[in-house]
Design an enzyme around this catalytic site. Structure first.
Site, PDB file in Angstrom:
ATOM      1  N   ARG A  44       2.328 -47.729  -6.218  1.00  0.00           N
ATOM      2  CA  ARG A  44       2.141 -48.669  -5.108  1.00  0.00           C
ATOM      3  C   ARG A  44       3.486 -49.093  -4.563  1.00  0.00           C
ATOM      4  NH1 ARG A  44      -0.716 -54.594  -5.590  1.00  0.00           N
ATOM      5  NH2 ARG A  44       1.368 -55.176  -6.299  1.00  0.00           N
ATOM      6  N   SER A 117     -10.497 -53.072  -4.643  1.00  0.00           N
ATOM      7  CA  SER A 117     -10.154 -54.453  -4.972  1.00  0.00           C
ATOM      8  C   SER A 117     -11.231 -55.404  -4.470  1.00  0.00           C
ATOM      9  CB  SER A 117      -8.810 -54.834  -4.324  1.00  0.00           C
ATOM     10  OG  SER A 117      -7.755 -54.101  -4.886  1.00  0.00           O
ATOM     11  N   LYS A 147       2.693 -59.585  -4.864  1.00  0.00           N
ATOM     12  CA  LYS A 147       1.937 -59.222  -3.663  1.00  0.00           C
ATOM     13  C   LYS A 147       1.867 -60.448  -2.766  1.00  0.00           C
ATOM     14  CE  LYS A 147      -2.327 -57.014  -2.113  1.00  0.00           C
ATOM     15  NZ  LYS A 147      -3.683 -56.561  -2.464  1.00  0.00           N
TER      16      LYS A 147
END
Length: 228
Positions: A44, A117, A147
């Site tokens: 990611r 998610s 995040k």
């Protein structure tokens, strides 16, 4: 490609270039984590380090080769074209990403599994037909700095609420109780309580990327013991 199994979620490392804090490059660190025994890796690229398309492809190809050596599944975050290009084992998407059924259809054509998610029962209920989704990523369990656009922390009660929701027959996931992996600000002391909810595993960034070699192996073993 590796076929999905719920136990792969036990020690799920999520990382990109911006998560490296020990002076290591991503490839070196991921090999160290693979040797320590992680059960899944998600590539990611989010944060202050901006990779070009070519750089991401080159890194992902190296990660593909490396994870194959250790027989650990490689998941790509929110980039189906990249996942297809390197032959990843799985793709993970969020609530704001591409329409999930479009992803599922194309991913399944390539033999990949799919993660989604979902933070709350309401998000789950509003996600539509989830047939073909292999696991749900739920969180953030605790507040997280990795995040910037993360949802509010849901804590253990939030995990329990979502776990209860996945047991209901009205959730259209092909009649299968889809496993959940907890994510977001999780540290090793949190793992026992999380495992007690029936969650399949934990996805971690900082708790694993900030550990030295000896601590990394110890943390991975402690997590696996909690889910044994």
């Amino acid at each position: 490609m590796i076929e999905f199994e719920p136990q792969m979620l036990q020690v799920y490392l999520v990382a990109g270039s911006s998560n490296m804090s020990l002076g290591e490059d991503l490839i070196t660190y991921v090999e160290r984590a693979l040797k320590a025994g992680i059960t899944m890796f998600q590539y990611r690229e989010k944060g202050p380090i901006k990779r070009t398309r070519g750089e991401k492809l080159a890194l992902a190809q190296q990660l593909r080769s490396l994870t194959r050596q250790y027989h650990v599944p490689l998941v790509i975050d929110d980039d189906l074209e990249l996942a297809i290009a390197i032959g990843a084992d799985g793709i993970h998407v969020g609530q704001s990403d591409t329409q999930i059924q479009q992803v599922v259809r194309r991913a399944k054509q390539q033999g990949m599994f799919v993660g989604l998610s979902v933070s709350t029962p309401a998000q789950l209920a509003n996600s539509g037909d989830l047939t073909g989704v292999n696991y749900l990523g739920s969180g953030p369990v605790n507040a997280t700095k990795t995040k910037l656009d993360a949802d509010p922390a849901i804590g253990i009660p939030g995990l329990l609420a979502l776990q209860d929701q996945t047991d209901l027959p009205i959730v259209a996931i092909g009649g299968i109780n889809v496993p959940i992996v907890a994510i977001g600000g999780i540290n090793v002391p949190d793992v026992a309580k999380i495992a007690a909810t029936g969650i399949a595993g934990v996805a971690m960034i900082s708790a694993l990327t900030q550990a030295n070699e000896a601590d990394l192996k110890l943390r991975v073993n402690q997590i696996k013991a909690a889910f044994a």
